[in-house]
Design a protein around this motif. Structure first.
Motif, PDB file in Angstrom:
ATOM      1  N   MET A   1       0.832  -1.172   0.000  1.00 25.31           N
ATOM      2  CA  MET A   1       0.000   0.000   0.000  1.00 25.31           C
ATOM      3  C   MET A   1       0.885   1.246   0.000  1.00 25.31           C
ATOM      4  O   MET A   1       1.800   1.342   0.803  1.00 25.31           O
ATOM      5  CB  MET A   1      -0.887   0.033   1.240  1.00 25.31           C
ATOM      6  CG  MET A   1      -1.919  -1.059   1.278  1.00 25.31           C
ATOM      7  SD  MET A   1      -3.089  -0.886   2.658  1.00 25.31           S
ATOM      8  CE  MET A   1      -2.018  -1.078   4.054  1.00 25.31           C
ATOM      9  N   ARG A   2       0.563   2.142  -0.862  1.00 27.91           N
ATOM     10  CA  ARG A   2       1.300   3.394  -0.906  1.00 27.91           C
ATOM     11  C   ARG A   2       0.609   4.437  -0.045  1.00 27.91           C
ATOM     12  O   ARG A   2      -0.604   4.587  -0.093  1.00 27.91           O
ATOM     13  CB  ARG A   2       1.367   3.911  -2.343  1.00 27.91           C
ATOM     14  CG  ARG A   2       2.267   3.095  -3.197  1.00 27.91           C
ATOM     15  CD  ARG A   2       2.508   3.820  -4.494  1.00 27.91           C
ATOM     16  NE  ARG A   2       3.349   2.994  -5.329  1.00 27.91           N
ATOM     17  CZ  ARG A   2       3.209   2.866  -6.622  1.00 27.91           C
ATOM     18  NH1 ARG A   2       2.260   3.516  -7.247  1.00 27.91           N
ATOM     19  NH2 ARG A   2       4.011   2.098  -7.302  1.00 27.91           N
ATOM     20  N   ASP A  67       2.222   5.960  13.486  1.00 23.92           N
ATOM     21  CA  ASP A  67       1.343   7.122  13.328  1.00 23.92           C
ATOM     22  C   ASP A  67       0.151   6.760  12.454  1.00 23.92           C
ATOM     23  O   ASP A  67       0.305   6.097  11.427  1.00 23.92           O
ATOM     24  CB  ASP A  67       2.146   8.263  12.693  1.00 23.92           C
ATOM     25  CG  ASP A  67       1.368   9.561  12.575  1.00 23.92           C
ATOM     26  OD1 ASP A  67       0.232   9.636  13.083  1.00 23.92           O
ATOM     27  OD2 ASP A  67       1.891  10.500  11.962  1.00 23.92           O
ATOM     28  N   ALA A  68      -1.032   7.203  12.849  1.00 24.26           N
ATOM     29  CA  ALA A  68      -2.238   6.911  12.076  1.00 24.26           C
ATOM     30  C   ALA A  68      -2.139   7.484  10.662  1.00 24.26           C
ATOM     31  O   ALA A  68      -2.636   6.893   9.716  1.00 24.26           O
ATOM     32  CB  ALA A  68      -3.466   7.467  12.787  1.00 24.26           C
ATOM     33  N   GLY A  69      -1.513   8.638  10.506  1.00 16.65           N
ATOM     34  CA  GLY A  69      -1.351   9.235   9.188  1.00 16.65           C
ATOM     35  C   GLY A  69      -2.539  10.062   8.726  1.00 16.65           C
ATOM     36  O   GLY A  69      -2.576  10.520   7.596  1.00 16.65           O
ATOM     37  N   TRP A  70      -3.520  10.277   9.610  1.00 15.93           N
ATOM     38  CA  TRP A  70      -4.689  11.066   9.237  1.00 15.93           C
ATOM     39  C   TRP A  70      -5.223  11.823  10.440  1.00 15.93           C
ATOM     40  O   TRP A  70      -4.971  11.467  11.579  1.00 15.93           O
ATOM     41  CB  TRP A  70      -5.789  10.182   8.632  1.00 15.93           C
ATOM     42  CG  TRP A  70      -6.172   8.988   9.474  1.00 15.93           C
ATOM     43  CD1 TRP A  70      -5.515   7.793   9.550  1.00 15.93           C
ATOM     44  CD2 TRP A  70      -7.290   8.865  10.362  1.00 15.93           C
ATOM     45  NE1 TRP A  70      -6.158   6.947  10.419  1.00 15.93           N
ATOM     46  CE2 TRP A  70      -7.246   7.561  10.919  1.00 15.93           C
ATOM     47  CE3 TRP A  70      -8.323   9.716  10.725  1.00 15.93           C
ATOM     48  CZ2 TRP A  70      -8.198   7.105  11.822  1.00 15.93           C
ATOM     49  CZ3 TRP A  70      -9.278   9.259  11.630  1.00 15.93           C
ATOM     50  CH2 TRP A  70      -9.209   7.965  12.165  1.00 15.93           C
ATOM     51  N   SER A  71      -5.936  12.892  10.145  1.00 15.54           N
ATOM     52  CA  SER A  71      -6.561  13.685  11.194  1.00 15.54           C
ATOM     53  C   SER A  71      -8.028  13.896  10.839  1.00 15.54           C
ATOM     54  O   SER A  71      -8.440  13.692   9.697  1.00 15.54           O
ATOM     55  CB  SER A  71      -5.852  15.035  11.343  1.00 15.54           C
ATOM     56  OG  SER A  71      -6.011  15.799  10.171  1.00 15.54           O
ATOM     57  N   THR A  87      -1.948  13.375   7.376  1.00 17.77           N
ATOM     58  CA  THR A  87      -0.884  14.139   8.010  1.00 17.77           C
ATOM     59  C   THR A  87       0.357  13.971   7.142  1.00 17.77           C
ATOM     60  O   THR A  87       0.299  13.338   6.084  1.00 17.77           O
ATOM     61  CB  THR A  87      -0.607  13.615   9.434  1.00 17.77           C
ATOM     62  OG1 THR A  87      -0.191  12.255   9.350  1.00 17.77           O
ATOM     63  CG2 THR A  87      -1.843  13.738  10.325  1.00 17.77           C
ATOM     64  N   GLU A  88       1.474  14.482   7.583  1.00 26.96           N
ATOM     65  CA  GLU A  88       2.703  14.382   6.801  1.00 26.96           C
ATOM     66  C   GLU A  88       3.071  12.933   6.491  1.00 26.96           C
ATOM     67  O   GLU A  88       3.586  12.625   5.429  1.00 26.96           O
ATOM     68  CB  GLU A  88       3.851  15.066   7.544  1.00 26.96           C
ATOM     69  CG  GLU A  88       5.116  15.167   6.721  1.00 26.96           C
ATOM     70  CD  GLU A  88       6.192  15.945   7.450  1.00 26.96           C
ATOM     71  OE1 GLU A  88       7.363  15.534   7.343  1.00 26.96           O
ATOM     72  OE2 GLU A  88       5.874  16.934   8.117  1.00 26.96           O
ATOM     73  N   ALA A  89       2.785  12.027   7.412  1.00 27.96           N
ATOM     74  CA  ALA A  89       3.108  10.606   7.204  1.00 27.96           C
ATOM     75  C   ALA A  89       2.297   9.996   6.069  1.00 27.96           C
ATOM     76  O   ALA A  89       2.723   9.042   5.440  1.00 27.96           O
ATOM     77  CB  ALA A  89       2.867   9.828   8.494  1.00 27.96           C
ATOM     78  N   GLY A  90       1.111  10.530   5.820  1.00 28.35           N
ATOM     79  CA  GLY A  90       0.249   9.976   4.791  1.00 28.35           C
ATOM     80  C   GLY A  90      -0.372   8.665   5.218  1.00 28.35           C
ATOM     81  O   GLY A  90      -0.055   8.106   6.260  1.00 28.35           O
TER      82      GLY A  90
END
Length: 130
Positions: A1-2, A67-71, A87-90
């Motif tokens: 998964m990207r 990190d969840a990667g979303w807000s 978020t920055e992590a995607g």
């Protein structure tokens, strides 16, 4: 998964908003401390879906590691819509789809707006874009 950068505007029912909010809080707490309390509404919902499993195992499997990667947020211009933004992590779009399928399935039946966002650091991701 990207991992992607995007913004998703959706219209979940009020109880789905509560569950998504509690899931996001749980994800942030787990990433920061390891173990965290599960919100009551979310805990009860997961226990009803998977009565033979520990709700933490279900949520940990749904969220993955780190990190969840979303807000979550709202936009006054979109009425009662909820916004999921990376978020920055995607995060992979498929990961958010799985979360919605399990935690807020009614949101998948209503209109959504998907907006790709430019990469925060394009050189970091250029090797994975073909």
């Amino acid at each position: 998964m990207r991992r992607r950068q995007f913004r998703l505007v959706l219209e979940p029912a009020p109880e789905e908003v509560v569950r998504l909010t509690q899931l996001h809080r749980y994800a942030g707490d787990v990433a920061g401390r390891g173990r965290a309390p599960i919100g009551g509404v979310l805990d009860e919902y997961i226990a009803g879906l998977f009565p033979q499993r520990d709700p933490r195992q279900v949520l940990d499997g749904l969220l993955g590691k780190g990190d969840a990667g979303w807000s979550l947020g709202t936009d006054p211009g979109h009425g009662r819509s909820l916004i999921i933004q990376t978020t920055e992590a995607g995060v992979a779009v498929s990961a958010i789809a799985r979360i919605l399928e399990q935690i807020a399935p009614g949101a998948l039946l209503r209109p959504m707006i998907y907006e790709p966002l430019p990469l925060q650091n394009p050189s970091e991701h250029s090797g994975s874009l073909h």
